[in-house]
Scaffold this motif. Structure first.
Motif, short mmCIF file in Angstrom:
data_model
loop_
_atom_site.label_atom_id
_atom_site.label_comp_id
_atom_site.label_asym_id
_atom_site.label_seq_id
_atom_site.Cartn_x
_atom_site.Cartn_y
_atom_site.Cartn_z
N ARG A 1 -1.77 0.24 -9.85
CA ARG A 1 -2.91 0.66 -9.04
C ARG A 1 -2.51 1.79 -8.09
NH1 ARG A 1 -4.88 -4.84 -6.37
NH2 ARG A 1 -2.64 -4.93 -5.98
N GLU A 2 -3.43 2.72 -7.92
CA GLU A 2 -3.22 3.77 -6.90
C GLU A 2 -4.03 3.38 -5.67
OE1 GLU A 2 -6.28 5.67 -6.52
OE2 GLU A 2 -6.85 4.05 -7.86
N LEU A 3 -4.13 4.28 -4.71
CA LEU A 3 -4.68 3.93 -3.39
C LEU A 3 -6.12 3.42 -3.46
CD1 LEU A 3 -3.21 6.83 -1.23
CD2 LEU A 3 -2.73 4.39 -0.99
N THR A 4 -6.98 4.14 -4.18
CA THR A 4 -8.40 3.74 -4.20
C THR A 4 -8.58 2.39 -4.85
OG1 THR A 4 -9.08 6.05 -4.27
CG2 THR A 4 -10.69 4.43 -4.97
N LYS A 5 -7.95 2.19 -6.00
CA LYS A 5 -8.06 0.90 -6.70
C LYS A 5 -7.46 -0.22 -5.84
CE LYS A 5 -8.38 -1.90 -10.34
NZ LYS A 5 -9.67 -2.48 -10.72
N PHE A 6 -6.33 0.07 -5.20
CA PHE A 6 -5.69 -0.93 -4.36
C PHE A 6 -6.60 -1.34 -3.21
CE2 PHE A 6 -2.89 -2.38 -1.00
CZ PHE A 6 -1.98 -3.17 -1.67
N GLY A 7 -7.16 -0.35 -2.51
CA GLY A 7 -8.05 -0.64 -1.39
C GLY A 7 -9.33 -1.33 -1.82
N ARG A 8 -9.85 -0.93 -2.97
CA ARG A 8 -11.10 -1.53 -3.45
C ARG A 8 -10.91 -2.99 -3.82
NH1 ARG A 8 -14.21 0.35 -8.97
NH2 ARG A 8 -15.96 -1.08 -8.81
N ASP A 9 -9.80 -3.29 -4.50
CA ASP A 9 -9.54 -4.68 -4.90
C ASP A 9 -9.38 -5.58 -3.67
OD1 ASP A 9 -9.67 -3.90 -7.49
OD2 ASP A 9 -7.51 -3.97 -7.87
N LEU B 1 -9.48 8.51 -9.87
CA LEU B 1 -10.25 8.16 -11.07
C LEU B 1 -9.45 7.28 -12.03
CD1 LEU B 1 -11.90 11.63 -11.71
CD2 LEU B 1 -12.97 9.60 -10.72
N VAL B 2 -8.18 7.07 -11.71
CA VAL B 2 -7.35 6.20 -12.55
C VAL B 2 -7.95 4.80 -12.66
CG1 VAL B 2 -5.07 5.11 -12.68
CG2 VAL B 2 -5.26 7.50 -12.03
N LEU B 3 -8.69 4.38 -11.67
CA LEU B 3 -9.25 3.02 -11.70
C LEU B 3 -10.15 2.79 -12.90
CD1 LEU B 3 -12.51 2.83 -10.56
CD2 LEU B 3 -11.36 3.69 -8.53
N PHE B 4 -10.67 3.87 -13.51
CA PHE B 4 -11.54 3.71 -14.68
C PHE B 4 -10.73 3.50 -15.97
CE2 PHE B 4 -14.22 5.97 -11.66
CZ PHE B 4 -15.37 5.21 -11.73
N VAL C 1 0.83 -1.21 0.00
CA VAL C 1 0.00 0.00 0.00
C VAL C 1 0.87 1.26 0.00
CG1 VAL C 1 -0.19 0.10 2.52
CG2 VAL C 1 -1.99 1.09 1.10
N ILE C 2 2.08 1.14 0.53
CA ILE C 2 3.00 2.29 0.54
C ILE C 2 3.90 2.28 -0.68
CG2 ILE C 2 4.82 3.47 1.82
CD1 ILE C 2 2.13 3.57 3.20
N ILE D 1 -10.19 -0.21 2.46
CA ILE D 1 -10.62 1.14 2.02
C ILE D 1 -10.36 2.15 3.13
CG2 ILE D 1 -12.62 2.51 1.33
CD1 ILE D 1 -13.72 0.05 -0.06
N PHE D 2 -10.56 1.74 4.37
CA PHE D 2 -10.29 2.64 5.50
C PHE D 2 -8.80 2.98 5.57
CE2 PHE D 2 -9.42 3.38 10.04
CZ PHE D 2 -10.32 4.40 10.28
N VAL D 3 -7.94 1.98 5.36
CA VAL D 3 -6.49 2.23 5.38
C VAL D 3 -6.08 3.12 4.21
CG1 VAL D 3 -4.23 1.13 5.21
CG2 VAL D 3 -6.03 0.09 6.61
#
Length: 282
Positions: A234-242, A223-226, A71-72, A253-255
């Protein structure tokens, strides 16, 4: 001759009912009431929350451990790279658009005005879809240099340039006209005076709003996930979502949200310090 009858005693006009409390006492009571309402609201919110589910779904340490160190080293690093590359592209394009808006040539002003209105009016998501899907369809064979980083740079750059152009234009107009006149008196050309005198002063003025724009872009990078990125992109949102989908838990997602705050809160503090320094300088 009879003396005039004495006037009846005047009745005092009704006035506001006085509470008998001093202004200081009233302020103290008002402040105490506000604290009481806040404490009651928090207690009510805490009473209705299911803390067992919250700990299991949002603060599950066993799930959170699976995110480190990727994640980092991957998600946060990619987010910073996407943001900084898009910010740099937006800054360059925004400066060009701002100079076009101040140009004495009418078509330049009209084109720049249309660009600002269109890209400020469209959602950033549509711009990402346009760059990721529309451009490859419209120009077959065109490949963005840098792959996903190039696509994100173009998408974020197009969005941010529309906002930065207006900020830069305001900064250029805030520089006193005497600065340009003095430079021309010294024999500088218009272009040299702009590069050496006007633009540097304008950027010193607009550093706080540009820093604030950087904070907004940091969040827009989600928005990169789109764009359909790979595992390593992957950036943070995509990483957390997956990871949330894999573990059926909200903790990733919280992290990821906490990682965003690690960047945005210091940047927000920096913006406030810059604004305060700029206000004192004026």
């Amino acid at each position: 001759m009879t003396a005039p009858a004495p006037a009846p005693p005047s009745t005092p006009a009704p006035g506001p009912v006085r509470s008998g409390l001093s202004p200081r006492r009233r302020r103290t009571l008002l402040r105490g009431t506000q604290y009481l309402v806040l404490v009651a609201a928090l207690a009510l919110l805490g009473g209705f929350a299911d803390w067992t589910v919250l700990r299991q779904q949002f603060l599950n340490w066993s799930v959170a451990r699976q995110m480190f160190p990727d994640v980092i080293t991957t998600a946060l690093v990619n987010t910073v790279v996407y943001t900084l590359s898009g910010f740099a592209a937006g800054l360059v394009l925004g400066l060009v658009v701002a100079l076009m808006r101040l140009s004495s040539v009418g078509p330049y002003r009209w084109l720049a005005g249309a660009y600002v209105e269109v890209f400020r009016g469209l959602p950033a998501l549509l711009i990402f879809i346009f760059v990721g899907v529309g451009i490859p369809l419209a120009f077959p064979g065109v490949v963005f240099p840098g792959g996903t980083v190039g696509q994100v740079t173009v998408a974020i750059g197009l969005v941010s340039a529309a906002y930065m152009a207006e900020t830069i234009r305001a900064g250029l107009q805030a520089v006193p006209p005497g600065q340009m006149e003095a430079a021309r008196t010294l024999g500088m050309s218009h272009g040299m005076a702009m590069r050496s005198i006007v633009i540097p002063q304008a950027f010193r003025i607009i550093v706080p709003p540009l820093t604030n724009e950087l904070v907004l872009l940091f969040k827009d990078s989600s928005l990169v996930l789109f764009l359909g990125v790979t595992m390593q992109e992957r950036e943070l949102t995509k990483f957390g979502r997956d990871l949330a989908s894999q573990t059926a838990n909200i903790t990733p997602i919280f992290v990821a949200g906490l990682c965003y705050l690690l960047i945005t809160i210091p940047l927000g503090y920096l913006v406030r310090r810059l604004e305060a320094r700029h206000s004192k300088a004026r």
